[in-house]
Scaffold this motif. Structure first.
Motif, PDB file in Angstrom:
ATOM      1  N   ARG A   3     103.434   7.674  14.913  1.00 14.31           N
ATOM      2  CA  ARG A   3     102.652   7.253  13.753  1.00 14.31           C
ATOM      3  C   ARG A   3     103.173   5.964  13.133  1.00 14.31           C
ATOM      4  O   ARG A   3     102.474   5.340  12.332  1.00 14.31           O
ATOM      5  CB  ARG A   3     102.644   8.370  12.707  1.00 14.31           C
ATOM      6  CG  ARG A   3     101.931   9.608  13.193  1.00 14.31           C
ATOM      7  CD  ARG A   3     102.088  10.760  12.220  1.00 14.31           C
ATOM      8  NE  ARG A   3     101.727  12.009  12.881  1.00 14.31           N
ATOM      9  CZ  ARG A   3     102.043  13.213  12.414  1.00 14.31           C
ATOM     10  NH1 ARG A   3     102.717  13.328  11.283  1.00 14.31           N
ATOM     11  NH2 ARG A   3     101.691  14.296  13.073  1.00 14.31           N
ATOM     12  N   ARG A   4     104.364   5.557  13.511  1.00  9.37           N
ATOM     13  CA  ARG A   4     104.887   4.292  12.984  1.00  9.37           C
ATOM     14  C   ARG A   4     104.031   3.115  13.454  1.00  9.37           C
ATOM     15  O   ARG A   4     104.079   2.031  12.863  1.00  9.37           O
ATOM     16  CB  ARG A   4     106.335   4.094  13.429  1.00  9.37           C
ATOM     17  CG  ARG A   4     106.523   3.910  14.925  1.00  9.37           C
ATOM     18  CD  ARG A   4     107.969   3.642  15.278  1.00  9.37           C
ATOM     19  NE  ARG A   4     108.418   2.354  14.763  1.00  9.37           N
ATOM     20  CZ  ARG A   4     109.637   1.857  14.938  1.00  9.37           C
ATOM     21  NH1 ARG A   4     110.536   2.564  15.600  1.00  9.37           N
ATOM     22  NH2 ARG A   4     109.963   0.693  14.463  1.00  9.37           N
ATOM     23  N   TRP A   5     103.245   3.296  14.525  1.00 10.38           N
ATOM     24  CA  TRP A   5     102.386   2.228  15.044  1.00 10.38           C
ATOM     25  C   TRP A   5     100.954   2.337  14.514  1.00 10.38           C
ATOM     26  O   TRP A   5     100.028   1.810  15.125  1.00 10.38           O
ATOM     27  CB  TRP A   5     102.412   2.229  16.563  1.00 10.38           C
ATOM     28  CG  TRP A   5     103.746   1.781  17.086  1.00 10.38           C
ATOM     29  CD1 TRP A   5     104.282   0.524  17.023  1.00 10.38           C
ATOM     30  CD2 TRP A   5     104.726   2.595  17.722  1.00 10.38           C
ATOM     31  NE1 TRP A   5     105.537   0.507  17.585  1.00 10.38           N
ATOM     32  CE2 TRP A   5     105.843   1.775  18.023  1.00 10.38           C
ATOM     33  CE3 TRP A   5     104.793   3.944  18.066  1.00 10.38           C
ATOM     34  CZ2 TRP A   5     106.989   2.249  18.641  1.00 10.38           C
ATOM     35  CZ3 TRP A   5     105.945   4.425  18.679  1.00 10.38           C
ATOM     36  CH2 TRP A   5     107.017   3.572  18.969  1.00 10.38           C
ATOM     37  N   GLY A   6     100.783   2.999  13.394  1.00 16.97           N
ATOM     38  CA  GLY A   6      99.502   3.002  12.723  1.00 16.97           C
ATOM     39  C   GLY A   6      98.502   3.982  13.301  1.00 16.97           C
ATOM     40  O   GLY A   6      98.863   4.945  13.989  1.00 16.97           O
ATOM     41  N   PRO A   7      97.205   3.761  13.028  1.00 16.25           N
ATOM     42  CA  PRO A   7      96.177   4.705  13.472  1.00 16.25           C
ATOM     43  C   PRO A   7      96.172   4.944  14.977  1.00 16.25           C
ATOM     44  O   PRO A   7      95.931   6.068  15.423  1.00 16.25           O
ATOM     45  CB  PRO A   7      94.869   4.032  13.018  1.00 16.25           C
ATOM     46  CG  PRO A   7      95.267   3.160  11.874  1.00 16.25           C
ATOM     47  CD  PRO A   7      96.642   2.672  12.205  1.00 16.25           C
ATOM     48  N   ARG A   8      96.437   3.908  15.763  1.00 15.40           N
ATOM     49  CA  ARG A   8      96.437   4.096  17.222  1.00 15.40           C
ATOM     50  C   ARG A   8      97.588   5.006  17.650  1.00 15.40           C
ATOM     51  O   ARG A   8      97.402   5.920  18.471  1.00 15.40           O
ATOM     52  CB  ARG A   8      96.527   2.753  17.935  1.00 15.40           C
ATOM     53  CG  ARG A   8      96.531   2.871  19.469  1.00 15.40           C
ATOM     54  CD  ARG A   8      96.245   1.536  20.103  1.00 15.40           C
ATOM     55  NE  ARG A   8      94.895   1.087  19.731  1.00 15.40           N
ATOM     56  CZ  ARG A   8      94.478  -0.165  19.834  1.00 15.40           C
ATOM     57  NH1 ARG A   8      95.287  -1.105  20.276  1.00 15.40           N
ATOM     58  NH2 ARG A   8      93.241  -0.477  19.482  1.00 15.40           N
ATOM     59  N   GLY A   9      98.762   4.773  17.103  1.00 10.90           N
ATOM     60  CA  GLY A   9      99.892   5.640  17.426  1.00 10.90           C
ATOM     61  C   GLY A   9      99.645   7.069  16.988  1.00 10.90           C
ATOM     62  O   GLY A   9      99.992   8.021  17.701  1.00 10.90           O
ATOM     63  N   HIS A  10      99.029   7.230  15.812  1.00  8.47           N
ATOM     64  CA  HIS A  10      98.718   8.573  15.327  1.00  8.47           C
ATOM     65  C   HIS A  10      97.762   9.287  16.272  1.00  8.47           C
ATOM     66  O   HIS A  10      97.959  10.457  16.627  1.00  8.47           O
ATOM     67  CB  HIS A  10      98.099   8.479  13.936  1.00  8.47           C
ATOM     68  CG  HIS A  10      97.482   9.754  13.450  1.00  8.47           C
ATOM     69  ND1 HIS A  10      98.241  10.809  13.004  1.00  8.47           N
ATOM     70  CD2 HIS A  10      96.188  10.161  13.365  1.00  8.47           C
ATOM     71  CE1 HIS A  10      97.446  11.806  12.657  1.00  8.47           C
ATOM     72  NE2 HIS A  10      96.190  11.437  12.873  1.00  8.47           N
ATOM     73  N   ALA A  11      96.696   8.595  16.703  1.00  5.84           N
ATOM     74  CA  ALA A  11      95.704   9.218  17.582  1.00  5.84           C
ATOM     75  C   ALA A  11      96.306   9.591  18.927  1.00  5.84           C
ATOM     76  O   ALA A  11      96.099  10.705  19.431  1.00  5.84           O
ATOM     77  CB  ALA A  11      94.514   8.270  17.778  1.00  5.84           C
ATOM     78  N   LEU A  12      97.069   8.673  19.526  1.00  6.68           N
ATOM     79  CA  LEU A  12      97.647   8.949  20.843  1.00  6.68           C
ATOM     80  C   LEU A  12      98.700  10.050  20.756  1.00  6.68           C
ATOM     81  O   LEU A  12      98.790  10.911  21.640  1.00  6.68           O
ATOM     82  CB  LEU A  12      98.257   7.665  21.415  1.00  6.68           C
ATOM     83  CG  LEU A  12      97.258   6.524  21.692  1.00  6.68           C
ATOM     84  CD1 LEU A  12      97.992   5.292  22.219  1.00  6.68           C
ATOM     85  CD2 LEU A  12      96.191   6.970  22.683  1.00  6.68           C
ATOM     86  N   GLY A  13      99.504  10.040  19.684  1.00  5.26           N
ATOM     87  CA  GLY A  13     100.509  11.092  19.517  1.00  5.26           C
ATOM     88  C   GLY A  13      99.879  12.457  19.329  1.00  5.26           C
ATOM     89  O   GLY A  13     100.347  13.460  19.882  1.00  5.26           O
ATOM     90  N   THR A  14      98.809  12.495  18.543  1.00  6.54           N
ATOM     91  CA  THR A  14      98.104  13.764  18.327  1.00  6.54           C
ATOM     92  C   THR A  14      97.473  14.269  19.621  1.00  6.54           C
ATOM     93  O   THR A  14      97.546  15.465  19.936  1.00  6.54           O
ATOM     94  CB  THR A  14      97.020  13.589  17.251  1.00  6.54           C
ATOM     95  OG1 THR A  14      97.634  13.139  16.030  1.00  6.54           O
ATOM     96  CG2 THR A  14      96.294  14.900  16.990  1.00  6.54           C
ATOM     97  N   PHE A  15      96.854  13.366  20.370  1.00  5.48           N
ATOM     98  CA  PHE A  15      96.207  13.770  21.622  1.00  5.48           C
ATOM     99  C   PHE A  15      97.246  14.293  22.618  1.00  5.48           C
ATOM    100  O   PHE A  15      97.002  15.294  23.324  1.00  5.48           O
ATOM    101  CB  PHE A  15      95.452  12.586  22.222  1.00  5.48           C
ATOM    102  CG  PHE A  15      94.426  12.968  23.249  1.00  5.48           C
ATOM    103  CD1 PHE A  15      93.194  13.454  22.866  1.00  5.48           C
ATOM    104  CD2 PHE A  15      94.700  12.849  24.604  1.00  5.48           C
ATOM    105  CE1 PHE A  15      92.236  13.821  23.809  1.00  5.48           C
ATOM    106  CE2 PHE A  15      93.754  13.205  25.562  1.00  5.48           C
ATOM    107  CZ  PHE A  15      92.520  13.698  25.157  1.00  5.48           C
TER     108      PHE A  15
END
Length: 502
Positions: free
Chosen positions: A108-120
């Motif tokens: 999530r430190r990389w913003g919305p993209r990091g959040h989405a990929l980490g969640t997926f």
């Protein structure tokens, strides 16, 4: 709580649009997977993949959303292979699950993209446990994930891309740091610690369904940034699950997995998840729990004892998350809230600067994006203050202070929206009073927060005389000045001191 869900503001009907589009996108994904002849577990995987693709991708631009969506299979497919390969090897599987959980939060430190990929990534590992995915099933599961992402993308970016026409509120992030000073780093450590507790105790509760505890622990950390937020979220997760268990017992159990009514109720649950997510975590979890009950019925596993087991595992997971945020690198509610308030005040200043420049004749000045940014920041302030404004909070002085801050920030937002509307009027003008009023707003902002290295200039070239068209802008600027001045009392004094009116 139910009243709040239905009366909550829905600017641009974004929640309604998101919910309807999700039903269409997920329905199409499931239909495509079924028509491709995939087995039921693969079809369920496809449906959940489509749900995650539509739910977690929140980039600021449509192009950014498309890029993030395209990257989801690149992250999810290797994790599926890892989960399937380790399914029968308990210790390596558990360690890998915790590693994926920590990495998913840290991303999530990389913003919305990091959040989405980490969640997926986390959820693909979770789904592999939920469906007991074996290596021999991977080709079908891979096909389901790819088909589902393509089908849901066809709806999101082709059939109904409303983001091209409406401003989408931006979910901002707190300023970063380094090492353990960074909130995402601390939360990653907390997620691993809470997940480890949930994994061990969850396996003692059930050797078959232990992963529910890990999933509950991990999701408590999503969209939180302090221990207070996490504690409230854990409570709401258990409450929503408890209510959902009751509804599942009344609705899903009697259906015995009947296809048509299950499909209709599943669509209703998907709508509920997307429609309530932004306003009520408890009701979102209610919809999620009923959806899971329906999926278990479709797979032929549903019985009342299983629903009670899910409630127990959810309580274990929430307890693990709560213990982690209390004992492992805690982040205080006050520090996080102050950071969000500071960002909101700076956003008010940027809105004012752009509106004033527009009134002064700068055709390229546009306060609208900053107004949208402010709305997102105010949502984060409300979330951060939710532990203090919660009805069960015993801290009366801090509750009164938090409510005063929210009321004043809402006043600021209302005045900024009005100022932006006046600035958008081509007949609006400025006069000598606007420059002085804007300067006072800027001074009020700097009295609350330290000015940035390069403060935004409120550029208004004063003209002689008074102009009737400027009266509306002046009224909003005076309202801003008053609200910002009154914010000094609750923001600049000790959070435990009695609140004295300015």
């Amino acid at each position: 709580m139910l009243k709040r869900m239905f009366v909550a503001a829905d600017p641009g009907r974004l929640r309604l649009r998101s919910a309807v589009r999700a039903v269409l996108g997920i329905s199409l994904a499931v239909a495509v997977c079924a028509l491709a002849g995939l087995a039921l577990p693969a079809v369920v995987t496809g449906g959940l993949s489509a749900l995650l693709a539509l739910f977690t991708v929140t980039d600021r631009t449509v192009r950014g959303q498309a890029v993030t969506t395209a990257l989801l299979p690149a992250v999810g497919l290797p994790v599926l292979a890892l989960a399937a390969g380790l399914h029968d090897h308990a210790v390596p599987r558990d360690l890998a699950f915790l590693a994926v959980a920590g990495a998913g939060v840290y991303a999530r430190r990389w913003g919305p993209r990091g959040h989405a990929l980490g969640t997926f990534a986390f959820m693909t590992f979770f789904v592999a446990q939920f469906l007991h995915t074996a290596p021999r099933q991977l080709p079908e599961v891979y096909a389901a994930v790819i088909l589902a992402v393509l089908a849901s993308s066809a709806v999101r970016f082709g059939l109904w891309c409303y983001e091209r026409r409406l401003p989408v509120p931006v979910v901002p992030a707190l300023p970063g740091g380094s090492g353990l000073a960074r909130i995402t780093t601390r939360q990653a450590v907390q997620a691993v610690a809470g997940g480890a507790f949930a994994l061990v105790v969850g396996q003692l509760v059930s050797g078959e369904r232990w992963y529910w505890a890990v999933g509950a622990s991990w999701w408590v950390f999503v969209n939180t940034s302090s221990r207070g937020e996490t504690l409230v979220r854990g409570f709401r997760r258990v409450l929503g699950t408890f209510l959902g268990i009751g509804a599942g017992a009344l609705v899903a159990v009697p259906l015995h997995g009947a296809t048509v009514p299950t499909a209709v109720l599943t669509a209703a649950c998907v709508f509920g998840i997307f429609y309530t997510a932004a306003v009520s975590y408890s009701w979102m979890m209610f919809a999620v729990t009923v959806l899971v009950s329906l999926l278990y019925g479709l797979l032929g596993f549903l019985e009342p004892a299983l629903l009670l087991l899910r409630l127990a595992e959810t309580a274990v997971g929430a307890a693990g998350a709560m213990l982690a945020v209390l004992l492992v690198l805690p982040v205080t509610t006050h520090a996080t809230t102050h950071a969000w308030i500071e960002q909101a005040v700076r956003s008010v200043h940027r809105c004012t600067a752009e509106a004033a420049a527009r009134l002064a004749g700068a055709v390229d000045a546009d306060p609208a994006p900053h107004v949208t940014e402010l709305e997102g920041l105010l949502a984060r302030v409300r979330l951060s203050l939710s532990p203090l404004t919660h009805p069960l909070s015993p801290l009366r002085a801090r509750k009164a202070r938090a409510r005063r801050v929210l009321a004043l920030l809402d006043d600021c937002a209302r005045e900024v929206r009005g100022l932006a509307a006046v600035a958008a009027d081509p007949m609006a003008s400025h006069d000598a009073r606007l420059a002085a009023a804007c300067a006072r707003v800027e001074a009020a902002v700097h009295a609350l927060v330290a000015p940035p290295a390069a403060p935004a200039a409120v550029a208004v070239a004063p003209l002689s005389g008074h102009h009737l068209e400027a009266e509306g802008a002046l009224a909003h600027l005076h309202g801003l000045e008053r609200a910002l001045a009154e914010l000094a009392a609750p923001v600049r004094t000790s959070p435990r001191a009695p609140l004295v009116a300015a």
